[in-house]
Design a protein around this motif. Structure first.
Motif, mmCIF file in Angstrom:
data_model
loop_
_atom_site.group_PDB
_atom_site.id
_atom_site.type_symbol
_atom_site.label_atom_id
_atom_site.label_comp_id
_atom_site.label_asym_id
_atom_site.label_seq_id
_atom_site.Cartn_x
_atom_site.Cartn_y
_atom_site.Cartn_z
ATOM 1 N N PRO A 34 18.303 -18.435 0.115
ATOM 2 C CA PRO A 34 17.288 -18.754 -0.882
ATOM 3 C C PRO A 34 15.939 -19.019 -0.221
ATOM 4 O O PRO A 34 15.849 -19.539 0.893
ATOM 5 N N GLU A 277 19.423 -19.410 -7.739
ATOM 6 C CA GLU A 277 18.515 -19.670 -6.620
ATOM 7 C C GLU A 277 17.413 -18.603 -6.600
ATOM 8 O O GLU A 277 17.642 -17.441 -6.935
ATOM 9 N N MET A 279 15.240 -16.163 -4.681
ATOM 10 C CA MET A 279 15.250 -15.418 -3.434
ATOM 11 C C MET A 279 13.850 -14.856 -3.174
ATOM 12 O O MET A 279 12.994 -14.836 -4.066
#
Length: 294
Positions: A34, A277, A279
């Motif tokens: 992440p 998450e 990215m």
């Protein structure tokens, strides 16, 4: 969970938790981890002109300025987090607000998180605060503006909301209202997030001349011990501004929803319902250069 949430609430969800994924770069540049780990590891800004890229909940910041750890009317708290970086317009706003707080009877401000040195996602506490245009201001009148670094790690800001979540409690004072009003009247401010009980109190105390600034003050979960200031984007195009709040002071039906059981006692999210998450591929292409630049 939020099936009855009014349109203004859904708009807020998009702003705070939703991420603009339209500005991405190729999958070949995507990091496996992440993005929050990469941004939290950088402790200095880029040596470039100030520029936020992307949105409040999916972006980064070039050329950040650092809020001084202590100033004539503020202290930055939780210095170990290294989150006292922001767009220069945010730093200037905090300086202006600190003077207004002093006029309201506070010696100044305790300032919480702004952004990382290069913006981006954080490893804890926030989904926004990614482009240097969000800042948390504690609802605690400073006891001192000469706290040590260690003291700033230990003290906290008390909740000003009653346990039943319906009203403010005995910690609330007229000065709280004055400081929030001063922030909302600042032309650079797009929104201020507060607990719904705080919004209710501001509405109860407001009058016909308060519609414009009350419109900017939006209820949101939490925010019972600090208020969250969000500034307008200074460079539209690269920076994605949020849609303007609905017309009116926000003291009618849209506020009533926040005191329903659905809003007051939302069930916990299941693991599979947690927001994904962020990215690197979810951020604007420019953020790769911000992260790796000098």
């Amino acid at each position: 969970m939020l099936r009855n949430c009014p349109a203004v609430c859904r708009n807020g969800l998009v702003a705070v938790f939703g991420v603009s994924l339209i500005l991405t770069f190729s999958a070949g540049a995507q990091h496996e981890e992440p993005a929050k780990f990469a941004f939290s590891a950088v402790d200095a800004p880029t040596n470039t002109a100030p520029a936020p890229f992307g949105g409040y909940a999916a972006g980064c910041l070039a050329g950040a300025a650092q809020l001084a750890e202590s100033g004539p009317g503020w202290q930055a708290m939780r210095l170990s987090r290294n989150r006292n970086w922001g767009h220069p317009e945010m730093i200037a706003f905090i300086e202006r607000l600190s003077r207004a707080a002093h006029s309201a009877g506070w010696p100044g401000l305790y300032v919480g998180d702004i952004s990382h040195a290069r913006g981006g996602p954080m490893v804890s506490s926030h989904r926004s605060h990614q482009i240097g245009l969000d800042a948390d201001i504690w609802l605690r009148a400073p006891d001192s503006l000469e706290l040590s670094v260690a003291e700033r790690e230990k003290i906290s800001s008390p909740s000003v909301v009653a346990l039943n979540r319906l009203h403010v409690n005995g910690y609330w004072t007229g000065a709280h209202s004055q400081v929030i009003e001063a922030a909302a009247r600042d032309e650079s401010v797009a929104r201020i997030f507060v607990n719904a009980a705080i919004k209710r109190r501001l509405c109860e105390d407001g009058g016909e001349d308060d519609v414009d600034w009350l419109r900017k003050v939006r209820p949101w979960w939490g925010h019972d011990s600090h208020f969250h200031v969000r500034l307008h984007c200074p460079n539209e195009g690269a920076c994605l501004d949020q849609e303007a709040p609905p017309e009116g002071d926000g003291c009618d039906e849209e506020l009533d929803w926040w005191f329903t059981d659905e809003a007051l006692y939302p069930p916990p999210r299941a693991p599979e319902d947690q927001p994904p998450e962020i990215m690197m591929a979810d951020l604007p292409a420019a953020c790769q250069g911000v992260l790796e630049g000098e």
